[in-house]
Design a protein around this motif. Structure first.
Motif, PDB file in Angstrom:
ATOM      1  N   GLY A  52     -25.483   6.801  -1.607  1.00  0.00           N
ATOM      2  CA  GLY A  52     -25.431   5.571  -1.048  1.00  0.00           C
ATOM      3  C   GLY A  52     -26.146   4.646   0.070  1.00  0.00           C
ATOM      4  N   CYS A  53     -26.853   5.856   0.868  1.00  0.00           N
ATOM      5  CA  CYS A  53     -27.496   6.114   1.895  1.00  0.00           C
ATOM      6  C   CYS A  53     -28.685   7.370   2.008  1.00  0.00           C
ATOM      7  CB  CYS A  53     -26.546   6.094   3.468  1.00  0.00           C
ATOM      8  SG  CYS A  53     -25.903   7.725   3.298  1.00  0.00           S
ATOM      9  N   GLU A  54     -29.343   7.443   3.448  1.00  0.00           N
ATOM     10  CA  GLU A  54     -30.413   8.432   3.465  1.00  0.00           C
ATOM     11  C   GLU A  54     -29.645   9.205   4.064  1.00  0.00           C
ATOM     12  OE1 GLU A  54     -33.708   8.867   3.615  1.00  0.00           O
ATOM     13  OE2 GLU A  54     -33.681   6.527   2.603  1.00  0.00           O
ATOM     14  N   LYS A  55     -29.621  10.327   3.404  1.00  0.00           N
ATOM     15  CA  LYS A  55     -29.242  11.435   3.592  1.00  0.00           C
ATOM     16  C   LYS A  55     -29.346  11.814   5.209  1.00  0.00           C
ATOM     17  CE  LYS A  55     -28.181  16.842   2.671  1.00  0.00           C
ATOM     18  NZ  LYS A  55     -28.571  17.244   1.698  1.00  0.00           N
ATOM     19  N   ASP A  56     -28.059  12.238   6.181  1.00  0.00           N
ATOM     20  CA  ASP A  56     -28.647  12.336   7.815  1.00  0.00           C
ATOM     21  C   ASP A  56     -27.261  12.993   8.251  1.00  0.00           C
ATOM     22  OD1 ASP A  56     -28.241  11.839  10.717  1.00  0.00           O
ATOM     23  OD2 ASP A  56     -29.461   9.471   9.762  1.00  0.00           O
ATOM     24  N   GLU A  57     -27.208  14.170   7.850  1.00  0.00           N
ATOM     25  CA  GLU A  57     -26.776  15.058   8.739  1.00  0.00           C
ATOM     26  C   GLU A  57     -25.881  15.429   9.589  1.00  0.00           C
ATOM     27  OE1 GLU A  57     -24.727  18.197   6.489  1.00  0.00           O
ATOM     28  OE2 GLU A  57     -26.156  17.334   5.194  1.00  0.00           O
ATOM     29  N   SER A  58     -26.501  14.624  10.895  1.00  0.00           N
ATOM     30  CA  SER A  58     -25.939  14.016  12.214  1.00  0.00           C
ATOM     31  C   SER A  58     -25.666  13.436  12.485  1.00  0.00           C
ATOM     32  CB  SER A  58     -27.201  14.139  13.149  1.00  0.00           C
ATOM     33  OG  SER A  58     -28.339  13.261  13.120  1.00  0.00           O
ATOM     34  N   GLN A  59     -25.765  12.517  11.769  1.00  0.00           N
ATOM     35  CA  GLN A  59     -24.788  11.042  11.253  1.00  0.00           C
ATOM     36  C   GLN A  59     -23.405  11.522  10.913  1.00  0.00           C
ATOM     37  OE1 GLN A  59     -25.459   8.233  14.067  1.00  0.00           O
ATOM     38  NE2 GLN A  59     -24.655   6.652  13.179  1.00  0.00           N
ATOM     39  N   ALA A  60     -23.059  12.284  10.095  1.00  0.00           N
ATOM     40  CA  ALA A  60     -22.532  12.567   9.412  1.00  0.00           C
ATOM     41  C   ALA A  60     -21.168  13.059  10.195  1.00  0.00           C
ATOM     42  CB  ALA A  60     -22.296  13.284   8.532  1.00  0.00           C
ATOM     43  N   ALA A  61     -21.781  14.153  10.859  1.00  0.00           N
ATOM     44  CA  ALA A  61     -21.421  15.080  11.532  1.00  0.00           C
ATOM     45  C   ALA A  61     -20.211  14.128  12.850  1.00  0.00           C
ATOM     46  CB  ALA A  61     -22.080  15.677  12.653  1.00  0.00           C
ATOM     47  N   ALA A  62     -21.125  12.870  13.367  1.00  0.00           N
ATOM     48  CA  ALA A  62     -21.092  12.337  14.360  1.00  0.00           C
ATOM     49  C   ALA A  62     -19.756  11.634  13.979  1.00  0.00           C
ATOM     50  CB  ALA A  62     -22.037  10.913  14.930  1.00  0.00           C
ATOM     51  N   TYR A  63     -19.325  10.876  12.473  1.00  0.00           N
ATOM     52  CA  TYR A  63     -18.492  10.905  11.744  1.00  0.00           C
ATOM     53  C   TYR A  63     -16.990  11.195  11.651  1.00  0.00           C
ATOM     54  CZ  TYR A  63     -20.683   5.529  11.155  1.00  0.00           C
ATOM     55  OH  TYR A  63     -21.714   4.307  11.397  1.00  0.00           O
ATOM     56  N   TYR A  64     -17.954  12.599  11.263  1.00  0.00           N
ATOM     57  CA  TYR A  64     -16.425  13.758  10.672  1.00  0.00           C
ATOM     58  C   TYR A  64     -16.006  13.701  12.629  1.00  0.00           C
ATOM     59  CZ  TYR A  64     -17.884  14.748   6.144  1.00  0.00           C
ATOM     60  OH  TYR A  64     -17.722  14.952   4.464  1.00  0.00           O
ATOM     61  N   GLU A  65     -16.769  13.330  13.719  1.00  0.00           N
ATOM     62  CA  GLU A  65     -15.986  14.265  14.432  1.00  0.00           C
ATOM     63  C   GLU A  65     -14.794  13.011  15.264  1.00  0.00           C
ATOM     64  OE1 GLU A  65     -17.704  14.675  19.107  1.00  0.00           O
ATOM     65  OE2 GLU A  65     -18.983  14.516  17.670  1.00  0.00           O
ATOM     66  N   ARG A  66     -15.590  11.141  14.981  1.00  0.00           N
ATOM     67  CA  ARG A  66     -14.561  10.647  15.601  1.00  0.00           C
ATOM     68  C   ARG A  66     -13.187  10.512  14.241  1.00  0.00           C
ATOM     69  NH1 ARG A  66     -18.670   5.123  14.210  1.00  0.00           N
ATOM     70  NH2 ARG A  66     -16.400   4.138  14.581  1.00  0.00           N
TER      71      ARG A  66
END
Length: 190
Positions: A52-66
């Motif tokens: 549902g979006c562009e793959k973005d590991e660093s953004q994913a990590a930011a949401y996991y961190e939150r």
């Protein structure tokens, strides 16, 4: 406020199950940005997979961190995995430990593994054994395999070496059986 949030989550879930993945991502992201921890984890997963979006590991990590900062076990585990890949083993171990405190089996495995191999923490074979044993007793296949490898290497003495082979075989068989029922099971996540 609570009813409004629930309505938004129902709409996001419906969009996802209806295959409207871009809409679902947008709806979940609104919830995640408003601080809803479950949505933070789901948005992180969507970003990590490009669903549902562009793959973005660093953004994913930011949401996991939150989510991890709020103590969500999946947030802790997946943020710690990202840190592990980045070579930040000490910080990763702290987040794995947070997940393990909530009895999240993959996090418990990672804590035991880190303690056995000195990854981001001082090596402590006794504590490693205790954590791995608890995860293995709850069915975590990789924890059982790691116990077997430690025993096969003689870490608990020569008497345990043949038992290590049995533990490894049991882990393989158990992992195979679990994967036949649910290959996404927490019992198979390392």
């Amino acid at each position: 406020m609570h009813a409004d949030r629930e309505e938004k989550l129902v709409a996001a879930r419906k969009a996802y199950t209806d295959g409207l993945l871009y809409l679902a991502f947008d709806l979940y992201q609104v919830q995640a940005d408003e601080g809803y921890v479950e949505s933070q984890v789901f948005v992180a997963w969507m970003l990590s997979q490009g669903v549902g979006c562009e793959k973005d590991e660093s953004q994913a990590a930011a949401y996991y961190e939150r989510a991890a900062v709020h103590g969500h076990p999946l947030g802790c585990f997946y943020f710690a995995r990202w840190l592990t890949r980045a070579g930040e083993h000490a910080k990763a171990h702290r987040f794995y430990a947070m997940g393990a405190e909530k009895r999240h089996l993959p996090s418990m495995f990672r804590v035991g593994y880190s303690l056995a191999h000195g990854k981001g923490v001082s090596r402590d074979l006794q504590r490693s054994y205790e954590v791995l044993k608890e995860a293995a007793m709850h069915g975590h296949a990789f924890a059982l395999r790691e116990l077997g490898l430690q025993d096969l290497r003689g870490r608990r003495g020569i008497v345990w070496q043949p038992i290590g082979l049995v533990e490894i075989l049991a882990a393989v068989c158990w992992g195979f059986m679990v994967s036949m029922v649910n290959d996404d099971s927490d019992l198979l996540i390392s």
